[in-house]
Motif scaffolding. Sequence first.
Motif, PDB file in Angstrom:
ATOM      1  N   PHE A   3      -1.590  -1.079  -4.435  1.00  0.00           N
ATOM      2  CA  PHE A   3      -0.601  -2.068  -3.986  1.00  0.00           C
ATOM      3  C   PHE A   3      -1.217  -3.015  -2.960  1.00  0.00           C
ATOM      4  CE2 PHE A   3       2.886   0.341  -5.870  1.00  0.00           C
ATOM      5  CZ  PHE A   3       3.867  -0.624  -6.076  1.00  0.00           C
ATOM      6  N   VAL A   4      -1.896  -2.446  -1.963  1.00  0.00           N
ATOM      7  CA  VAL A   4      -2.432  -3.275  -0.880  1.00  0.00           C
ATOM      8  C   VAL A   4      -3.576  -4.141  -1.385  1.00  0.00           C
ATOM      9  CG1 VAL A   4      -3.452  -3.269   1.421  1.00  0.00           C
ATOM     10  CG2 VAL A   4      -1.701  -1.587   0.849  1.00  0.00           C
ATOM     11  N   GLU A   5      -4.411  -3.606  -2.266  1.00  0.00           N
ATOM     12  CA  GLU A   5      -5.515  -4.399  -2.811  1.00  0.00           C
ATOM     13  C   GLU A   5      -5.006  -5.632  -3.560  1.00  0.00           C
ATOM     14  OE1 GLU A   5      -7.830  -1.698  -5.169  1.00  0.00           O
ATOM     15  OE2 GLU A   5      -9.203  -1.267  -3.497  1.00  0.00           O
ATOM     16  N   HIS A   6      -3.837  -5.520  -4.157  1.00  0.00           N
ATOM     17  CA  HIS A   6      -3.261  -6.637  -4.912  1.00  0.00           C
ATOM     18  C   HIS A   6      -2.065  -7.249  -4.176  1.00  0.00           C
ATOM     19  CE1 HIS A   6      -5.819  -5.852  -8.363  1.00  0.00           C
ATOM     20  NE2 HIS A   6      -5.483  -4.576  -8.301  1.00  0.00           N
ATOM     21  N   HIS A   7      -2.066  -7.121  -2.859  1.00  0.00           N
ATOM     22  CA  HIS A   7      -0.936  -7.579  -2.058  1.00  0.00           C
ATOM     23  C   HIS A   7      -0.634  -9.056  -2.271  1.00  0.00           C
ATOM     24  CE1 HIS A   7       0.853  -8.400   2.181  1.00  0.00           C
ATOM     25  NE2 HIS A   7       1.810  -8.048   1.357  1.00  0.00           N
ATOM     26  N   GLU A   8      -1.668  -9.870  -2.432  1.00  0.00           N
ATOM     27  CA  GLU A   8      -1.464 -11.301  -2.644  1.00  0.00           C
ATOM     28  C   GLU A   8      -0.532 -11.574  -3.813  1.00  0.00           C
ATOM     29  OE1 GLU A   8      -4.896 -13.718  -3.183  1.00  0.00           O
ATOM     30  OE2 GLU A   8      -5.912 -12.962  -1.421  1.00  0.00           O
ATOM     31  N   SER A   9      -0.605 -10.751  -4.831  1.00  0.00           N
ATOM     32  CA  SER A   9       0.135 -11.027  -6.066  1.00  0.00           C
ATOM     33  C   SER A   9       1.628 -10.756  -5.941  1.00  0.00           C
ATOM     34  CB  SER A   9      -0.450 -10.213  -7.230  1.00  0.00           C
ATOM     35  OG  SER A   9      -0.321  -8.824  -6.985  1.00  0.00           O
ATOM     36  N   TRP A  10       2.051  -9.942  -4.956  1.00  0.00           N
ATOM     37  CA  TRP A  10       3.478  -9.613  -4.836  1.00  0.00           C
ATOM     38  C   TRP A  10       4.049  -9.829  -3.432  1.00  0.00           C
ATOM     39  CZ3 TRP A  10       4.439  -5.716  -1.301  1.00  0.00           C
ATOM     40  CH2 TRP A  10       3.379  -4.841  -1.017  1.00  0.00           C
TER      41      TRP A  10
END
Length: 414
Positions: A232-239
């Motif tokens: 989740f945190v690694e892809h935080h930008e997306s959400w």
Amino acid sequence: MISRYHLKCHGCGEAFVARLGVEPTRRTRFYLPCPHCGLSIRGSMSGTELHNHRVDIECEVLSGSAPESPGTRVVTINPFVPSRYDADSFTPNGAFPTLTLVQALGDDAFMEFESKRRAALEAGQVMWPKVRMLFQYYLQGNTDMFARIAQQQLGLKWQPSTSHERTTVAYQAMGTATTVITGTTSANVIGRFSRKHSAAIERHRDHLLTFRRRGQSSASLERDVFTELNRFVEHHESWEMGLLGRFFGPGDKGAFDELVLYRDEFSLVRDLYQHGFELACKCLWPLVAAQNSVKRGNPDDFGNVHPDRVSEKQRPKNLDQFDKLSNAYKIAYVAQVPGWESFESLLNNRRRNTIGHATAHHDLQTGRIVSDESPSAMTYLEFLSEVLGVFEALSTLAQVLRASRVASSPDFDS
């Protein structure tokens, strides 16, 4: 920063100017509508510094830094800030995405939103890498490196020498970071659980034995929860723009629905949502166990207090049967306890079915998540709000799961 591109639509062949908002990013997939024919044109950008920032658009780029002459059709988008489909450089409402957001929220709410958003982004970029390193050493059982990172990177002033102390430190560090990322606090849920759990341990031996037994067998679940939170945190930008939904009240739904976020990452974010939802539901058992112990003296005793929607044949007689219930029923048992009602909205099973349907997809023409069963289900921003809710639920339940891991510590074998 706004970059201008003179583009030629690969559908209708007409030229137009795209005013594209750019920010530092590891990778962002976006789209923009052709102002002539409405075709969705995909693109991507990457680069955390100005010198290495790269933008690729899947159509012919006639030139960069294009002038906006009278009569030129213009489309304005920013993948990092929602705007409106009908926005162009001559439209007073929606021409500039950030200004549109200020108009929709009001000055004070916008400032609060921006403050929490920036804090969340910074926590993911600066704080979380330290937490991730600490938690990885914790899972590995590398006590020397765990202590070094806790003291040197996170400022711990004492030496965590026992297993349960390391568990506590690791989860507290995780909770500090995830609280900033969610932009809210789950202290009420965790506090009520902690009080129930502490009271039950003091009064009922079966409660302690259950948490010890289940804690010993939940090492793989602990690893899975950490791995998913890290994803989740690694892809935080997306959400991360899911936070915006919490700044619109029920009466502002019309204004919220008009906003479009031009990101094209549905498949990635839905995967996070679905995995996070399933894992969160596997971590609900400590809540009902604590409630059962406090109310009836035994973590396996559900008594006669059951949600109305659960038929008599499906009502669990112990925690093992609870584990086998559908997610919707598990959530219902937790949400019926005063103070824990928020899980019904954070883990909305009806929304889960809509988002997880095999035909669900992001309709770039409307900016909505649609499926065969729900042709106008929700906007993309609403979807991201649901993703944030799952992250909040999972990060909160990780702190609840900590109780079973502490109880099962070898420090307490005697």
